[in-house]
Design a protein around this motif. Structure first.
Motif, PDB file in Angstrom:
ATOM      1  N   ARG A 178      48.452  73.123  64.650  1.00  0.00           N
ATOM      2  CA  ARG A 178      49.311  73.398  65.803  1.00  0.00           C
ATOM      3  C   ARG A 178      50.648  72.669  65.678  1.00  0.00           C
ATOM      4  NH1 ARG A 178      47.830  71.505  71.902  1.00  0.00           N
ATOM      5  NH2 ARG A 178      48.486  69.514  71.030  1.00  0.00           N
ATOM      6  N   GLY A 179      50.600  71.396  65.260  1.00  0.00           N
ATOM      7  CA  GLY A 179      51.834  70.640  65.092  1.00  0.00           C
ATOM      8  C   GLY A 179      52.717  71.199  63.996  1.00  0.00           C
ATOM      9  N   PHE A 180      52.109  71.662  62.907  1.00  0.00           N
ATOM     10  CA  PHE A 180      52.890  72.245  61.819  1.00  0.00           C
ATOM     11  C   PHE A 180      53.612  73.503  62.284  1.00  0.00           C
ATOM     12  CE2 PHE A 180      53.380  75.048  58.169  1.00  0.00           C
ATOM     13  CZ  PHE A 180      53.974  74.217  57.235  1.00  0.00           C
ATOM     14  N   LYS A 181      52.899  74.373  63.011  1.00  0.00           N
ATOM     15  CA  LYS A 181      53.520  75.604  63.492  1.00  0.00           C
ATOM     16  C   LYS A 181      54.622  75.327  64.507  1.00  0.00           C
ATOM     17  CE  LYS A 181      49.732  78.881  62.747  1.00  0.00           C
ATOM     18  NZ  LYS A 181      48.828  79.879  63.387  1.00  0.00           N
ATOM     19  N   GLU A 182      54.426  74.310  65.333  1.00  0.00           N
ATOM     20  CA  GLU A 182      55.411  74.011  66.367  1.00  0.00           C
ATOM     21  C   GLU A 182      56.687  73.415  65.786  1.00  0.00           C
ATOM     22  OE1 GLU A 182      57.633  73.083  69.683  1.00  0.00           O
ATOM     23  OE2 GLU A 182      56.015  74.542  69.420  1.00  0.00           O
ATOM     24  N   ARG A 183      56.566  72.524  64.791  1.00  0.00           N
ATOM     25  CA  ARG A 183      57.728  71.758  64.341  1.00  0.00           C
ATOM     26  C   ARG A 183      58.371  72.290  63.079  1.00  0.00           C
ATOM     27  NH1 ARG A 183      54.185  68.227  66.476  1.00  0.00           N
ATOM     28  NH2 ARG A 183      53.134  67.815  64.505  1.00  0.00           N
ATOM     29  N   LYS A 184      57.794  73.332  62.491  1.00  0.00           N
ATOM     30  CA  LYS A 184      58.434  73.870  61.285  1.00  0.00           C
ATOM     31  C   LYS A 184      59.797  74.475  61.614  1.00  0.00           C
ATOM     32  CE  LYS A 184      56.161  78.403  61.560  1.00  0.00           C
ATOM     33  NZ  LYS A 184      55.223  79.344  60.884  1.00  0.00           N
ATOM     34  N   HIS A 185      59.961  74.938  62.851  1.00  0.00           N
ATOM     35  CA  HIS A 185      61.258  75.488  63.259  1.00  0.00           C
ATOM     36  C   HIS A 185      62.316  74.399  63.295  1.00  0.00           C
ATOM     37  CE1 HIS A 185      59.275  79.273  64.443  1.00  0.00           C
ATOM     38  NE2 HIS A 185      58.310  78.513  64.919  1.00  0.00           N
ATOM     39  N   ASP A 186      61.932  73.198  63.723  1.00  0.00           N
ATOM     40  CA  ASP A 186      62.897  72.097  63.771  1.00  0.00           C
ATOM     41  C   ASP A 186      63.261  71.620  62.376  1.00  0.00           C
ATOM     42  OD1 ASP A 186      62.892  72.177  66.527  1.00  0.00           O
ATOM     43  OD2 ASP A 186      61.250  70.726  66.709  1.00  0.00           O
ATOM     44  N   TYR A 187      62.268  71.533  61.496  1.00  0.00           N
ATOM     45  CA  TYR A 187      62.540  71.020  60.159  1.00  0.00           C
ATOM     46  C   TYR A 187      63.411  71.967  59.350  1.00  0.00           C
ATOM     47  CZ  TYR A 187      59.577  66.897  60.298  1.00  0.00           C
ATOM     48  OH  TYR A 187      59.063  65.657  60.593  1.00  0.00           O
ATOM     49  N   PHE A 188      63.254  73.243  59.568  1.00  0.00           N
ATOM     50  CA  PHE A 188      64.011  74.211  58.793  1.00  0.00           C
ATOM     51  C   PHE A 188      65.122  74.852  59.626  1.00  0.00           C
ATOM     52  CE2 PHE A 188      59.744  74.310  56.746  1.00  0.00           C
ATOM     53  CZ  PHE A 188      60.128  73.704  55.558  1.00  0.00           C
ATOM     54  N   SER A 189      65.554  74.170  60.651  1.00  0.00           N
ATOM     55  CA  SER A 189      66.684  74.666  61.429  1.00  0.00           C
ATOM     56  C   SER A 189      67.951  74.574  60.573  1.00  0.00           C
ATOM     57  CB  SER A 189      66.848  73.846  62.712  1.00  0.00           C
ATOM     58  OG  SER A 189      67.181  72.510  62.416  1.00  0.00           O
ATOM     59  N   TRP A 190      68.825  75.521  60.761  1.00  0.00           N
ATOM     60  CA  TRP A 190      70.034  75.566  59.938  1.00  0.00           C
ATOM     61  C   TRP A 190      70.882  74.326  60.139  1.00  0.00           C
ATOM     62  CZ3 TRP A 190      74.853  75.228  62.065  1.00  0.00           C
ATOM     63  CH2 TRP A 190      74.952  75.433  63.452  1.00  0.00           C
ATOM     64  N   LEU A 191      70.802  73.710  61.319  1.00  0.00           N
ATOM     65  CA  LEU A 191      71.602  72.521  61.587  1.00  0.00           C
ATOM     66  C   LEU A 191      71.147  71.346  60.725  1.00  0.00           C
ATOM     67  CD1 LEU A 191      73.888  71.568  63.426  1.00  0.00           C
ATOM     68  CD2 LEU A 191      72.166  70.788  65.052  1.00  0.00           C
ATOM     69  N   ARG A 192      69.827  71.144  60.650  1.00  0.00           N
ATOM     70  CA  ARG A 192      69.325  70.016  59.863  1.00  0.00           C
ATOM     71  C   ARG A 192      69.520  70.264  58.371  1.00  0.00           C
ATOM     72  NH1 ARG A 192      63.639  67.115  61.093  1.00  0.00           N
ATOM     73  NH2 ARG A 192      64.824  66.778  63.004  1.00  0.00           N
ATOM     74  N   VAL A 193      69.245  71.473  57.920  1.00  0.00           N
ATOM     75  CA  VAL A 193      69.439  71.773  56.500  1.00  0.00           C
ATOM     76  C   VAL A 193      70.906  71.633  56.112  1.00  0.00           C
ATOM     77  CG1 VAL A 193      69.243  73.585  54.756  1.00  0.00           C
ATOM     78  CG2 VAL A 193      67.418  73.265  56.430  1.00  0.00           C
ATOM     79  N   THR A 194      71.805  72.107  56.987  1.00  0.00           N
ATOM     80  CA  THR A 194      73.239  71.978  56.714  1.00  0.00           C
ATOM     81  C   THR A 194      73.655  70.514  56.665  1.00  0.00           C
ATOM     82  OG1 THR A 194      73.643  74.095  57.810  1.00  0.00           O
ATOM     83  CG2 THR A 194      75.535  72.631  57.508  1.00  0.00           C
ATOM     84  N   GLN A 195      73.102  69.702  57.555  1.00  0.00           N
ATOM     85  CA  GLN A 195      73.437  68.277  57.575  1.00  0.00           C
ATOM     86  C   GLN A 195      73.045  67.607  56.262  1.00  0.00           C
ATOM     87  OE1 GLN A 195      71.224  66.055  60.458  1.00  0.00           O
ATOM     88  NE2 GLN A 195      72.546  64.271  60.355  1.00  0.00           N
ATOM     89  N   VAL A 196      71.844  67.863  55.782  1.00  0.00           N
ATOM     90  CA  VAL A 196      71.378  67.223  54.547  1.00  0.00           C
ATOM     91  C   VAL A 196      72.142  67.751  53.345  1.00  0.00           C
ATOM     92  CG1 VAL A 196      69.379  66.953  53.043  1.00  0.00           C
ATOM     93  CG2 VAL A 196      69.104  66.745  55.507  1.00  0.00           C
ATOM     94  N   LEU A 197      72.321  69.062  53.278  1.00  0.00           N
ATOM     95  CA  LEU A 197      73.015  69.637  52.128  1.00  0.00           C
ATOM     96  C   LEU A 197      74.474  69.195  52.061  1.00  0.00           C
ATOM     97  CD1 LEU A 197      71.743  73.325  51.754  1.00  0.00           C
ATOM     98  CD2 LEU A 197      71.522  71.436  50.140  1.00  0.00           C
ATOM     99  N   SER A 198      75.162  69.204  53.185  1.00  0.00           N
ATOM    100  CA  SER A 198      76.573  68.789  53.184  1.00  0.00           C
ATOM    101  C   SER A 198      76.715  67.322  52.804  1.00  0.00           C
ATOM    102  CB  SER A 198      77.194  69.056  54.558  1.00  0.00           C
ATOM    103  OG  SER A 198      76.498  68.341  55.568  1.00  0.00           O
ATOM    104  N   THR A 199      75.815  66.469  53.293  1.00  0.00           N
ATOM    105  CA  THR A 199      75.873  65.047  52.928  1.00  0.00           C
ATOM    106  C   THR A 199      75.632  64.864  51.437  1.00  0.00           C
ATOM    107  OG1 THR A 199      75.041  64.452  55.113  1.00  0.00           O
ATOM    108  CG2 THR A 199      74.897  62.778  53.402  1.00  0.00           C
ATOM    109  N   SER A 200      74.657  65.589  50.885  1.00  0.00           N
ATOM    110  CA  SER A 200      74.366  65.447  49.456  1.00  0.00           C
ATOM    111  C   SER A 200      75.528  65.945  48.595  1.00  0.00           C
ATOM    112  CB  SER A 200      73.090  66.208  49.114  1.00  0.00           C
ATOM    113  OG  SER A 200      73.243  67.590  49.380  1.00  0.00           O
ATOM    114  N   ILE A 201      76.161  67.022  49.001  1.00  0.00           N
ATOM    115  CA  ILE A 201      77.298  67.541  48.217  1.00  0.00           C
ATOM    116  C   ILE A 201      78.470  66.572  48.262  1.00  0.00           C
ATOM    117  CG2 ILE A 201      79.017  69.380  48.118  1.00  0.00           C
ATOM    118  CD1 ILE A 201      76.830  71.311  49.056  1.00  0.00           C
ATOM    119  N   ILE A 202      78.744  66.016  49.434  1.00  0.00           N
ATOM    120  CA  ILE A 202      79.836  65.041  49.544  1.00  0.00           C
ATOM    121  C   ILE A 202      79.557  63.823  48.679  1.00  0.00           C
ATOM    122  CG2 ILE A 202      80.982  63.452  51.133  1.00  0.00           C
ATOM    123  CD1 ILE A 202      80.637  65.582  53.302  1.00  0.00           C
TER     124      ILE A 202
END
Length: 765
Positions: A518-542
């Motif tokens: 239940r927790g995996f299904k509920e929070r997978k949307h937060d972990y793979f939200s475009w905002l979080r992915v963009t934050q990590v990817l942009s920081t790594s590229i910089i």
């Protein structure tokens, strides 16, 4: 001919009077229940609710007078034929059930129907009501009544095929006070003052009153959600006081819809069924129960839609409320409490909700709900009514008798209006379009003679005092006398209300697996939200661009690369802390609700909550390191890369533990964020990069800093076989650092678990 008609009418009246007496707690027939029959029925090994044996339970029957069987029977037939379009019908099929799954309900139904003449449907205990037929004098027309009946019939909850254990709820002279703490002193404020009433199986009790009158507080008191030490008066369940073992027989629907927004309707109800239903049912039977609830609540069209929330689009408000009700009726509770289930809903949706509650009550349950401003059609659905104003009681009794009562004390509407609006106007002291009693007029005249300004209406305080005094002198004594009478149940049956041993629906491991999924299904949307992915990817590229192909052969290049390693340890220490801080404060309402209903073990929830995210926690760091590692030109060796990933993963899990501990200890986002900021900043400064020589009296801080140990491990992985020291510090073997991080992972989580153990579930808000 005339004599025959008169005799028939006499029999009908006799039957009605007898039936009205049985519907109340003061019924002489109920009090004379045969306890021996009840005891024998509970000791029987199995019960058959089939149609054989000359007992018909296909319809709900009223108790009739038996002094003249022939005439009474003919009168009843004529009466049924005349009003057969209004009589509510139940199922005619009845399963044969064994005693182990009945929890006493079927035995009580069978014994009581034999000894008391009461009717019991297959869904459980059902007390006959005086108003089984909707009266024609109500504001709705006959066509409207027929449509309402059809709508109610379509929403009848046919789920509970096992009988419901009856619970008689009584509350006498309830008082509740809270302490208001000021800057220099504290004072007590009264929330409830001398509230009395009752609700019996088969009845729908409504708590009506203006905002701030104490409706929700009274509901929480009756539901056992407040500390019993702060409550005055008595609340009894089958003449027994409240105990924590009653939680399994009580369903409570809060005013706010407490649901996981990213789960669908079907997933929400399925997980509830798997966790709350007894272990005697198989997984397939539990899933089928959830499907049955979806069908009975009319949620088929939206069963694959997310429930939604404040920031997530999902089902409508009425559908979300029905999902909350479905969560509670899943286990067939004896008592169902609802806090303003119709708030923010349109009149049609609200009517459907109340019709469903009425159907649930007819199935043998005791239903208590607060209501803010019901329509006239909703008002006529209530069996009993409590009117509150300024923490005091203005009326308790049958909802159908509320208007005649207030008319008898001189308060009548001067124009046609909704009865609920009329009662709320009185509770607020508003006498516009309402007749003023002569006693209030005399008081107004006496007050006006002492003042220059004459008023045509009494003050709200004067109205409130008059209504309170009228209820005390005219009705309260009689109602309390009825409440003092014992409930019509054998003592052995009363004791069965409590279950001394708490039984979980699943084993610990099964609870852990379901909660993890239940927790995996509920929070997978937060972990793979475009905002979080963009934050990590942009920081790594910089970072990759700033440290592009750094060369450790030059001192400045080595210094730059060491700075990059320290930033990685800081970033993946800071990021998880402020993500984990929100975990338990945001889920506090859900955790409190599910723990109140004994849905699962706290240990199973905690372990599932802290481990179900681990696969998700590994994805973003790997994505981050894939970009940074090769763009910055770090050590090109597979062993070094995977060890760097493992080191960052240990740092993330340790940092999450700190965030969980802070959030669970404070349960306040502002306080937790402030404490976490100071703590993370301290750990960063003591991380071994900015300050090399730390004073002895404060040097211990670096050893509890996950940044320090992560930084040391990353340096070891990159330069272990290349150089002896980096920036004057010897490269360590890494065993102490790994042990320290593992100890933090365990220690911080243990602190968070103990903090959750101490969390008060029933503290008033």
């Amino acid at each position: 001919m005339v004599k025959t008609v008169q005799q028939k009418q006499t029999n009908v009246n006799t039957g009605e009077e007898h039936r009205m007496e049985v519907g109340t707690s003061s019924s002489s027939g109920l009090v004379k229940a045969k306890s021996e029959t009840l005891s024998e029925a509970f000791k029987s090994s199995s019960l058959d609710f089939s149609n054989g044996g000359g007992s018909s339970h296909g319809r709900k029957h009223h108790v009739r007078a038996s002094s003249s069987p022939s005439h009474s029977g003919s009168s009843n037939n004529q009466r049924n034929n005349r009003r057969n379009t209004h009589i509510r019908k139940a199922k005619s099929a009845h399963p044969a059930l064994d005693l182990s799954r009945l929890t006493g309900g079927a035995a009580l139904s069978r014994a009581s129907s034999a000894s008391l003449g009461l009717s019991f449907s297959f869904t459980g205990f059902a007390v006959p009501h005086e108003e089984e037929v909707i009266p024609s004098e109500r504001s709705c027309s006959n066509d409207d009544n027929l449509e309402d009946n059809e709508a109610a019939t379509s929403s009848v909850v046919k789920l509970h095929e096992e009988p419901t254990f009856p619970i008689y709820l009584k509350f006498i002279d309830i008082t509740y006070k809270v302490t208001c703490k000021g800057m220099t002193s504290s004072s007590e404020k009264s929330i409830l003052n001398g509230i009395s009433g009752s609700a019996y199986p088969g009845e729908l009790l409504a708590l009506l009153g203006p905002s701030g009158s104490g409706k929700t507080t009274l509901l929480n008191v009756l539901g056992g959600r407040y500390n019993q030490q702060n409550i005055g008066g008595s609340v009894s369940y089958n003449d027994k006081p409240y105990s924590k073992h009653l939680q399994s027989r009580i369903g409570f629907v809060t005013q706010d819809d407490v649901l996981f927004p990213h789960l669908t309707v079907k997933e929400t109800l399925t997980y509830t069924a798997l966790l709350r239903l007894p272990k005697t049912l198989t997984k397939q039977e539990k899933e089928q129960r959830a499907v049955s609830v979806i069908q009975e609540l009319g949620l088929e069209r939206c069963q694959d839609t997310m429930t939604g929330g404040s920031f997530v689009r999902g089902v409508s408000g009425g559908e979300r409320k029905r999902v909350c009700i479905g969560n509670e009726i899943m286990t067939n509770p004896s008592l169902l409490f609802l806090d303003e289930p119709t708030s923010s809903l349109d009149s049609t949706t609200a009517l459907k909700i109340v019709q469903m509650l009425q159907s649930i009550a007819k199935a043998g349950k005791t239903v208590v709900t607060t209501i803010h401003q019901p329509s006239s059609r909703l008002f006529h659905r209530f069996d009993k009514l409590v009117v509150l104003s300024r923490e005091s009681l203005l009326y308790f009794g049958k909802a159908s008798e509320a208007m005649p009562y207030f008319s008898s004390i001189g308060c009548s509407p001067l124009l046609s209006m909704n009865p609920a609006e009329f009662l709320l106007d009185l509770a607020n002291g508003n006498m516009n379009d309402i007749s003023i009693p002569s006693a209030l007029k005399e008081e107004m005249n006496m007050g006006s003679s002492c003042r220059k300004i004459r008023s045509s209406k009494p003050t709200p305080t004067a109205v409130y005092e008059y209504l309170e005094e009228a209820y005390r002198t005219k009705t309260e004594v009689l109602e309390k006398k009825k409440l003092m009478e014992p409930v019509p149940l054998d003592e052995e049956v009363k004791v069965m209300i409590t279950c001394p041993k708490r039984e979980w629906g699943l084993s610990w491991w099964e609870q852990y697996c379901i909660l993890s999924l239940r927790g995996f299904k509920e929070r997978k949307h937060d972990y793979f939200s475009w905002l979080r992915v963009t934050q990590v990817l942009s920081t790594s590229i910089i970072l990759g661009l700033l440290w592009w192909q750094s060369d450790i052969q030059h001192p400045k290049g080595l210094q730059d690369q060491v700075g990059l390693l320290f930033f990685i340890s800081v970033f993946w220490g800071f990021f998880p802390v402020f993500t984990a801080i929100f975990t338990f404060p945001q889920e506090r309402a859900m955790l409190s609700k599910e723990r109140e209903s004994n849905m699962y073990r706290l240990s199973a929830y905690f372990v599932a909550r802290t481990t179900s995210d681990l696969p998700l926690d590994l994805i973003l760091p790997v994505l981050f390191l894939v970009v940074v590692y090769f763009m910055a030109g770090l050590r090109l060796r597979a062993e070094s890369f995977f060890l760097s990933v493992l080191t960052v993963f240990l740092c993330i899990v340790a940092a999450q533990g700190l965030g969980l501990a802070i959030g669970a200890s404070l349960m306040d986002l502002k306080k937790a964020t402030t404490l976490a900021s100071v703590t993370v900043m301290t750990f960063m400064l003591a991380g071994g990069y900015f300050v090399k020589k730390v004073p002895v009296f404060i040097a211990w801080i670096r050893y509890i800093s996950f940044n320090y140990h992560t930084y040391k491990l990353l340096v070891k992985v990159q330069y272990e076989e290349i150089m002896q020291d980096v920036n004057g510090e010897e490269i360590v073997n890494g065993l102490k650092e790994v042990s320290a991080l593992v100890a933090m992972i365990i220690g911080y989580r243990l602190l968070a678990y103990l903090s959750l153990r101490r969390m008060k579930l029933n503290a008033p808000t």
